[in-house]
Write a protein that holds these residues in place. Structure first.
Motif, PDB file in Angstrom:
ATOM      1  N   THR A  42       0.830  -1.201   0.000  1.00 57.36           N
ATOM      2  CA  THR A  42       0.000   0.000   0.000  1.00 57.36           C
ATOM      3  C   THR A  42       0.867   1.255   0.000  1.00 57.36           C
ATOM      4  OG1 THR A  42      -1.812  -1.139   1.116  1.00 57.36           O
ATOM      5  CG2 THR A  42      -1.772   1.276   1.299  1.00 57.36           C
ATOM      6  N   ILE A  43       1.864   1.285   0.855  1.00 65.20           N
ATOM      7  CA  ILE A  43       2.762   2.438   0.929  1.00 65.20           C
ATOM      8  C   ILE A  43       3.535   2.597  -0.371  1.00 65.20           C
ATOM      9  CG2 ILE A  43       4.857   3.313   2.053  1.00 65.20           C
ATOM     10  CD1 ILE A  43       3.685   2.139   4.696  1.00 65.20           C
ATOM     11  N   GLN A  44       4.047   1.508  -0.910  1.00 58.77           N
ATOM     12  CA  GLN A  44       4.804   1.574  -2.160  1.00 58.77           C
ATOM     13  C   GLN A  44       3.953   2.127  -3.295  1.00 58.77           C
ATOM     14  OE1 GLN A  44       6.177  -2.513  -2.175  1.00 58.77           O
ATOM     15  NE2 GLN A  44       8.239  -1.863  -1.580  1.00 58.77           N
ATOM     16  N   GLU A  45       2.695   1.763  -3.338  1.00 60.56           N
ATOM     17  CA  GLU A  45       1.795   2.257  -4.388  1.00 60.56           C
ATOM     18  C   GLU A  45       1.556   3.757  -4.242  1.00 60.56           C
ATOM     19  OE1 GLU A  45      -0.485   1.952  -7.859  1.00 60.56           O
ATOM     20  OE2 GLU A  45       1.053   0.653  -6.996  1.00 60.56           O
ATOM     21  N   ILE A  46       1.376   4.228  -3.027  1.00 60.54           N
ATOM     22  CA  ILE A  46       1.201   5.662  -2.783  1.00 60.54           C
ATOM     23  C   ILE A  46       2.447   6.420  -3.231  1.00 60.54           C
ATOM     24  CG2 ILE A  46       1.033   7.418  -0.945  1.00 60.54           C
ATOM     25  CD1 ILE A  46      -0.770   5.347   0.552  1.00 60.54           C
ATOM     26  N   LEU A  47       3.604   5.912  -2.867  1.00 58.95           N
ATOM     27  CA  LEU A  47       4.859   6.570  -3.245  1.00 58.95           C
ATOM     28  C   LEU A  47       5.095   6.520  -4.752  1.00 58.95           C
ATOM     29  CD1 LEU A  47       7.146   5.306  -0.347  1.00 58.95           C
ATOM     30  CD2 LEU A  47       6.014   7.532  -0.557  1.00 58.95           C
ATOM     31  N   ARG A  48       4.758   5.389  -5.368  1.00 55.87           N
ATOM     32  CA  ARG A  48       4.938   5.236  -6.816  1.00 55.87           C
ATOM     33  C   ARG A  48       4.119   6.274  -7.575  1.00 55.87           C
ATOM     34  NH1 ARG A  48       2.516   3.364 -11.043  1.00 55.87           N
ATOM     35  NH2 ARG A  48       0.695   2.595  -9.944  1.00 55.87           N
ATOM     36  N   LYS A  49       2.946   6.580  -7.048  1.00 54.69           N
ATOM     37  CA  LYS A  49       2.068   7.570  -7.679  1.00 54.69           C
ATOM     38  C   LYS A  49       2.480   9.005  -7.359  1.00 54.69           C
ATOM     39  CE  LYS A  49      -1.995   4.627  -7.946  1.00 54.69           C
ATOM     40  NZ  LYS A  49      -3.375   4.404  -7.458  1.00 54.69           N
ATOM     41  N   GLY A  50       3.493   9.173  -6.492  1.00 55.61           N
ATOM     42  CA  GLY A  50       3.961  10.509  -6.133  1.00 55.61           C
ATOM     43  C   GLY A  50       3.014  11.258  -5.216  1.00 55.61           C
ATOM     44  N   ARG A  51       2.207  10.522  -4.489  1.00 51.19           N
ATOM     45  CA  ARG A  51       1.248  11.132  -3.572  1.00 51.19           C
ATOM     46  C   ARG A  51       1.810  11.158  -2.153  1.00 51.19           C
ATOM     47  NH1 ARG A  51      -2.933   7.074  -4.181  1.00 51.19           N
ATOM     48  NH2 ARG A  51      -3.646   7.846  -2.172  1.00 51.19           N
ATOM     49  N   THR A  52       1.156  11.940  -1.323  1.00 56.18           N
ATOM     50  CA  THR A  52       1.464  11.908   0.110  1.00 56.18           C
ATOM     51  C   THR A  52       0.384  11.077   0.787  1.00 56.18           C
ATOM     52  OG1 THR A  52       0.209  13.935   0.525  1.00 56.18           O
ATOM     53  CG2 THR A  52       2.580  14.176   0.132  1.00 56.18           C
ATOM     54  N   SER A  53       0.626  10.717   2.011  1.00 54.29           N
ATOM     55  CA  SER A  53      -0.355   9.934   2.760  1.00 54.29           C
ATOM     56  C   SER A  53      -1.606  10.763   3.031  1.00 54.29           C
ATOM     57  CB  SER A  53       0.257   9.442   4.071  1.00 54.29           C
ATOM     58  OG  SER A  53       0.736  10.521   4.843  1.00 54.29           O
ATOM     59  N   GLU A  86      12.538   5.093  -2.178  1.00 55.15           N
ATOM     60  CA  GLU A  86      11.291   5.292  -1.445  1.00 55.15           C
ATOM     61  C   GLU A  86      11.537   6.019  -0.133  1.00 55.15           C
ATOM     62  OE1 GLU A  86       8.916   1.349  -3.128  1.00 55.15           O
ATOM     63  OE2 GLU A  86      10.171   1.174  -1.339  1.00 55.15           O
ATOM     64  N   VAL A  87      12.530   5.576   0.600  1.00 59.23           N
ATOM     65  CA  VAL A  87      12.850   6.214   1.881  1.00 59.23           C
ATOM     66  C   VAL A  87      13.336   7.640   1.658  1.00 59.23           C
ATOM     67  CG1 VAL A  87      14.353   6.128   3.912  1.00 59.23           C
ATOM     68  CG2 VAL A  87      13.335   4.024   3.029  1.00 59.23           C
ATOM     69  N   ASN A  88      14.197   7.827   0.665  1.00 62.09           N
ATOM     70  CA  ASN A  88      14.739   9.161   0.398  1.00 62.09           C
ATOM     71  C   ASN A  88      13.661  10.149  -0.034  1.00 62.09           C
ATOM     72  OD1 ASN A  88      17.327   8.417   1.099  1.00 62.09           O
ATOM     73  ND2 ASN A  88      17.942   7.938  -0.995  1.00 62.09           N
ATOM     74  N   SER A  89      12.680   9.687  -0.808  1.00 63.13           N
ATOM     75  CA  SER A  89      11.608  10.598  -1.222  1.00 63.13           C
ATOM     76  C   SER A  89      10.814  11.061  -0.002  1.00 63.13           C
ATOM     77  CB  SER A  89      10.698   9.954  -2.266  1.00 63.13           C
ATOM     78  OG  SER A  89       9.921   8.923  -1.710  1.00 63.13           O
ATOM     79  N   CYS A  90      10.588  10.170   0.946  1.00 61.57           N
ATOM     80  CA  CYS A  90       9.886  10.548   2.185  1.00 61.57           C
ATOM     81  C   CYS A  90      10.746  11.473   3.032  1.00 61.57           C
ATOM     82  CB  CYS A  90       9.498   9.309   2.981  1.00 61.57           C
ATOM     83  SG  CYS A  90       8.207   8.342   2.203  1.00 61.57           S
TER      84      CYS A  90
END
Length: 100
Positions: A42-53, A86-90
């Motif tokens: 779920t988290i990976q999909e949110i990040l892949r789409k460039g969205r925030t939580s 993924e971690v770096n983008s966050c």
């Protein structure tokens, strides 16, 4: 689900519950996706789409960025569950909002 992923899921769900109760954040969709696909996917999909939580902006305004998904996954103990990108983008996002 491995022990580390289970620990991550517990922490994320705990933060979602706090966000819903104390800051009126609706986390229903996020929680349903976690139940259906698992927390990491779920988290990976949110990040892949460039969205925030969900409720990211609302939690930032409430000075509770620590409750966001992004703040949880940058913790070193969860590093092996996510790619460096993924971690770096966050991390970059959190820095942009003054978390670090």
């Amino acid at each position: 689900m491995g022990a580390l992923e289970k620990k991550l899921q517990e922490e994320i769900i705990k933060n979602c519950n706090i966000s819903e109760k104390e800051y009126e954040c609706k986390m229903t969709r996020f929680l349903l996706n976690i139940e259906k696909f698992g927390v990491v996917r779920t988290i990976q999909e949110i990040l892949r789409k460039g969205r925030t939580s969900d409720c990211f902006d609302k939690l930032v305004k409430a000075n509770r960025i620590d409750l966001t998904m992004e703040a949880v996954i940058v913790k070193p103990k969860y590093a092996e569950l996510f790619t460096d990108d993924e971690v770096n983008s966050c991390y970059d996002l959190l820095c942009e909002y003054g978390y670090y």
